[in-house]
Design a protein around this motif. Structure first.
Motif, mmCIF file in Angstrom:
data_model
loop_
_atom_site.group_PDB
_atom_site.id
_atom_site.type_symbol
_atom_site.label_atom_id
_atom_site.label_comp_id
_atom_site.label_asym_id
_atom_site.label_seq_id
_atom_site.Cartn_x
_atom_site.Cartn_y
_atom_site.Cartn_z
ATOM 1 N N LEU A 96 76.491 -6.429 43.388
ATOM 2 C CA LEU A 96 76.918 -6.637 42.005
ATOM 3 C C LEU A 96 78.336 -6.122 41.763
ATOM 4 C CD1 LEU A 96 76.118 -7.771 39.308
ATOM 5 C CD2 LEU A 96 75.068 -5.575 38.745
ATOM 6 N N ALA A 97 78.689 -5.000 42.368
ATOM 7 C CA ALA A 97 80.056 -4.474 42.223
ATOM 8 C C ALA A 97 81.072 -5.470 42.778
ATOM 9 C CB ALA A 97 80.177 -3.125 42.934
ATOM 10 N N ASN A 98 80.750 -6.088 43.901
ATOM 11 C CA ASN A 98 81.654 -7.085 44.476
ATOM 12 C C ASN A 98 81.762 -8.318 43.594
ATOM 13 O OD1 ASN A 98 81.633 -5.261 46.585
ATOM 14 N ND2 ASN A 98 81.738 -6.879 48.111
ATOM 15 N N VAL A 99 80.631 -8.735 43.037
ATOM 16 C CA VAL A 99 80.616 -9.895 42.151
ATOM 17 C C VAL A 99 81.517 -9.644 40.945
ATOM 18 C CG1 VAL A 99 79.143 -11.196 40.565
ATOM 19 C CG2 VAL A 99 78.355 -10.709 42.877
ATOM 20 N N MET A 100 81.390 -8.472 40.362
ATOM 21 C CA MET A 100 82.190 -8.150 39.177
ATOM 22 C C MET A 100 83.679 -8.081 39.513
ATOM 23 S SD MET A 100 80.236 -8.215 36.610
ATOM 24 C CE MET A 100 79.373 -9.531 37.456
ATOM 25 N N THR A 101 84.012 -7.623 40.713
ATOM 26 C CA THR A 101 85.414 -7.611 41.148
ATOM 27 C C THR A 101 85.960 -9.038 41.216
ATOM 28 O OG1 THR A 101 85.081 -5.582 42.414
ATOM 29 C CG2 THR A 101 87.007 -6.907 42.983
ATOM 30 N N ALA A 102 85.186 -9.945 41.770
ATOM 31 C CA ALA A 102 85.619 -11.345 41.868
ATOM 32 C C ALA A 102 85.804 -11.948 40.482
ATOM 33 C CB ALA A 102 84.601 -12.158 42.672
ATOM 34 N N HIS A 103 84.838 -11.710 39.605
ATOM 35 C CA HIS A 103 84.938 -12.261 38.251
ATOM 36 C C HIS A 103 86.144 -11.688 37.514
ATOM 37 C CE1 HIS A 103 81.392 -14.711 38.144
ATOM 38 N NE2 HIS A 103 80.637 -13.716 38.561
ATOM 39 N N GLN A 104 86.353 -10.403 37.619
ATOM 40 C CA GLN A 104 87.470 -9.773 36.923
ATOM 41 C C GLN A 104 88.806 -10.282 37.452
ATOM 42 O OE1 GLN A 104 86.903 -7.715 34.202
ATOM 43 N NE2 GLN A 104 89.064 -8.144 33.889
ATOM 44 N N THR A 105 88.881 -10.510 38.754
ATOM 45 C CA THR A 105 90.109 -11.026 39.365
ATOM 46 C C THR A 105 90.467 -12.387 38.764
ATOM 47 O OG1 THR A 105 89.690 -9.840 41.425
ATOM 48 C CG2 THR A 105 91.188 -11.725 41.546
ATOM 49 N N LEU A 106 89.476 -13.280 38.699
ATOM 50 C CA LEU A 106 89.741 -14.604 38.129
ATOM 51 C C LEU A 106 90.019 -14.524 36.633
ATOM 52 C CD1 LEU A 106 87.241 -16.978 39.958
ATOM 53 C CD2 LEU A 106 89.719 -16.888 40.178
ATOM 54 N N LYS A 107 89.239 -13.727 35.928
ATOM 55 C CA LYS A 107 89.430 -13.627 34.475
ATOM 56 C C LYS A 107 90.826 -13.097 34.151
ATOM 57 C CE LYS A 107 87.631 -10.566 31.598
ATOM 58 N NZ LYS A 107 86.660 -9.755 30.871
#
Length: 147
Positions: free
Chosen positions: A93-104
């Motif tokens: 989940l931490a990795n997923v949130m990093t990916a989402h935040q990067t794109l956002k």
């Protein structure tokens, strides 16, 4: 603009492939299920971007971006670790949130730098969709972790 949207399409493809590879390596069934779910979600976002590229207004697609920033997969994907430790669902989940935040963050920046209203609207909508996807994935992974 078209180059950036194609980059986003490929970004989702790379993440889907990354999650698929990680799922294949997992012994823990919950982690495998979470990674398969994430790979599927990334594939859906990739397909959504492909459909948009197919149907988008050609004038918007050929719009030049104000800055000359290059969008290179390795630099951005290096900021998203494959799965630090990968000990449990929380690592994923931490990795997923990093990916989402990067794109956002990129979408918000592009909206701020946009030269035409259509560009602003597109990137604001993409940022909102990224937020919605992050909420969906967080919720579903949390559910998986509970059971």
């Amino acid at each position: 603009m078209k180059d950036l949207l194609a980059w986003i399409h490929e970004f989702h493809q790379k993440l889907s492939e990354q999650y698929t590879r990680l799922a294949e390596l997992q012994q823990d069934e919950r982690m495998k299920m979470a990674l398969v779910f994430l790979a599927d979600r990334e594939r859906r976002m990739q397909e959504g971007m492909a459909a948009y590229l197919e149907d988008a207004d050609e004038g918007l697609l050929t719009t030049w971006l104000i800055d000359s920033q290059e969008f290179v997969h390795p630099r951005v994907l290096e900021r998203i670790p494959e799965c630090l430790g990968c000990q449990d669902i929380h690592d994923i989940l931490a990795n997923v949130m990093t990916a989402h935040q990067t794109l956002k963050d990129m979408y918000r920046l592009r909206a701020e730098l946009s030269s035409i209203p259509e560009e602003t609207e597109l990137f604001e909508r993409l940022a909102e969709q990224q937020d919605a996807e992050a909420r969906l994935q967080t919720r579903d992974i949390a559910r998986l972790d509970m059971y």
